[in-house]
Design an enzyme around this catalytic site. Structure first.
Site, PDB file in Angstrom:
ATOM      1  N   GLU A  52       5.098 -11.925   0.999  1.00  0.00           N
ATOM      2  CA  GLU A  52       4.019 -11.205   1.668  1.00  0.00           C
ATOM      3  C   GLU A  52       3.181 -10.541   0.586  1.00  0.00           C
ATOM      4  O   GLU A  52       3.711  -9.802  -0.249  1.00  0.00           O
ATOM      5  CB  GLU A  52       4.563 -10.139   2.627  1.00  0.00           C
ATOM      6  CG  GLU A  52       5.215 -10.696   3.875  1.00  0.00           C
ATOM      7  CD  GLU A  52       5.715  -9.593   4.791  1.00  0.00           C
ATOM      8  OE1 GLU A  52       5.392  -8.416   4.554  1.00  0.00           O
ATOM      9  OE2 GLU A  52       6.459  -9.905   5.734  1.00  0.00           O
ATOM     10  N   ASP A  63       1.604   2.276   6.745  1.00  0.00           N
ATOM     11  CA  ASP A  63       2.399   2.256   5.520  1.00  0.00           C
ATOM     12  C   ASP A  63       2.746   3.657   5.049  1.00  0.00           C
ATOM     13  O   ASP A  63       1.974   4.600   5.228  1.00  0.00           O
ATOM     14  CB  ASP A  63       1.641   1.519   4.418  1.00  0.00           C
ATOM     15  CG  ASP A  63       1.518   0.038   4.711  1.00  0.00           C
ATOM     16  OD1 ASP A  63       2.573  -0.593   4.880  1.00  0.00           O
ATOM     17  OD2 ASP A  63       0.394  -0.474   4.782  1.00  0.00           O
TER      18      ASP A  63
END
Length: 271
Positions: A52, A63
């Site tokens: 990724e 995040d």
């Protein structure tokens, strides 16, 4: 050959080996383009089965601090969406087999222009997309156009996604399903294996796609435990922190690849 088939082939091969995939996340351009490229190129040899590659964005709301700081480092180094695709192109000159998924947010794709982005992503060698802020109600924006370009659109199933909503979430998903192991942001608290195992079991009732577990997985022991009942384990923040802590670009490359090798060994012990 459809480039997106790399994901299907990789998961089929690992199923035949009876082991889960190690999915590694790094941020494109962190701490700079060349170092990021060296890290990216070395991940498969270190044991990454799927990669990724994070698309840096100034407001990465899903995040935690580690990836937020990585995105900021990348943006400060001058990383752009076009350069992220250039990283993929450079990677593909040497590696035509390892599946690579771009992960991030819709804004950079929208600003790039969706159709242009998808055309360029296909040419670069992108296999899939994870776009965390586009729910299935907006599949016309990117998910369905991506499918028309042969790019998988990977959906996230979270602890708050109930059985009623799951069919909608998974309806147009392809490649694999990303099972978010804990409520919160990336790099947070460690997941509880019993809870995650139940969640993965429930997901299997709704999809035949491989299921990857991520968020909060930081070491070999955790990865091996979760790999016992999942098709893949995703590690991101722990790898990104290797870059943050490194004194030099060489140290960053060595640390990321070293942790990847440790995690890959855990995957081989998972079953």
């Amino acid at each position: 050959m459809n480039d997106a088939s790399r994901l299907d082939k990789r998961f089929a091969a690992l199923k035949a080996e009876n082991r889960p995939a190690l999915v590694t996340y790094i941020t494109a351009g962190d701490p700079g383009f060349e170092t990021s490229l060296d890290i990216l190129k070395g991940l498969p040899a270190a044991g990454a089965d799927v990669i990724e590659l994070g698309m840096p964005f100034s407001d990465p709301m899903a995040d935690g601090p580690a990836i937020q700081k990585a995105a900021l480092r990348a943006l400060q180094s001058g990383q752009t969406q076009a350069q992220t695709l250039e990283l993929v192109r450079a990677f593909r000159r040497e590696d035509t087999q390892t599946p690579l998924v771009l992960m991030g947010y819709y804004n950079p794709i929208y600003r790039y222009d969706v159709e242009r982005f998808l055309d360029d992503a296909v040419r670069a060698g992108v296999d899939g997309l994870i776009v965390v802020d586009l729910p299935p109600e907006h599949d016309d924006e990117l998910c369905l156009p991506a499918a028309q370009h042969g790019i998988d659109f990977i959906r996230l199933a979270t602890p708050t996604t109930d059985a009623k909503r799951l069919p909608r979430v998974l309806g147009n998903a392809s490649g694999f399903v990303y099972c978010v192991s804990v409520t919160g942001v990336t790099g947070g608290r460690a997941p509880t294996s019993q809870h995650v195992e139940r969640t993965v079991g429930q997901l299997r009732e709704h999809t035949h796609l491989p299921i990857a577990v991520g968020f909060g997985i930081r070491n070999t022991e955790q990865a091996a435990t979760l790999g016992r009942f999942s098709d893949a384990v995703v590690v991101g923040s722990a790898l990104v922190e290797c870059v943050e802590r490194a004194a030099t670009p060489h140290d960053a490359i060595a640390a990321v690849h070293g942790l990847t090798r440790e995690l890959a060994e855990g995957m081989r012990r998972a079953r």
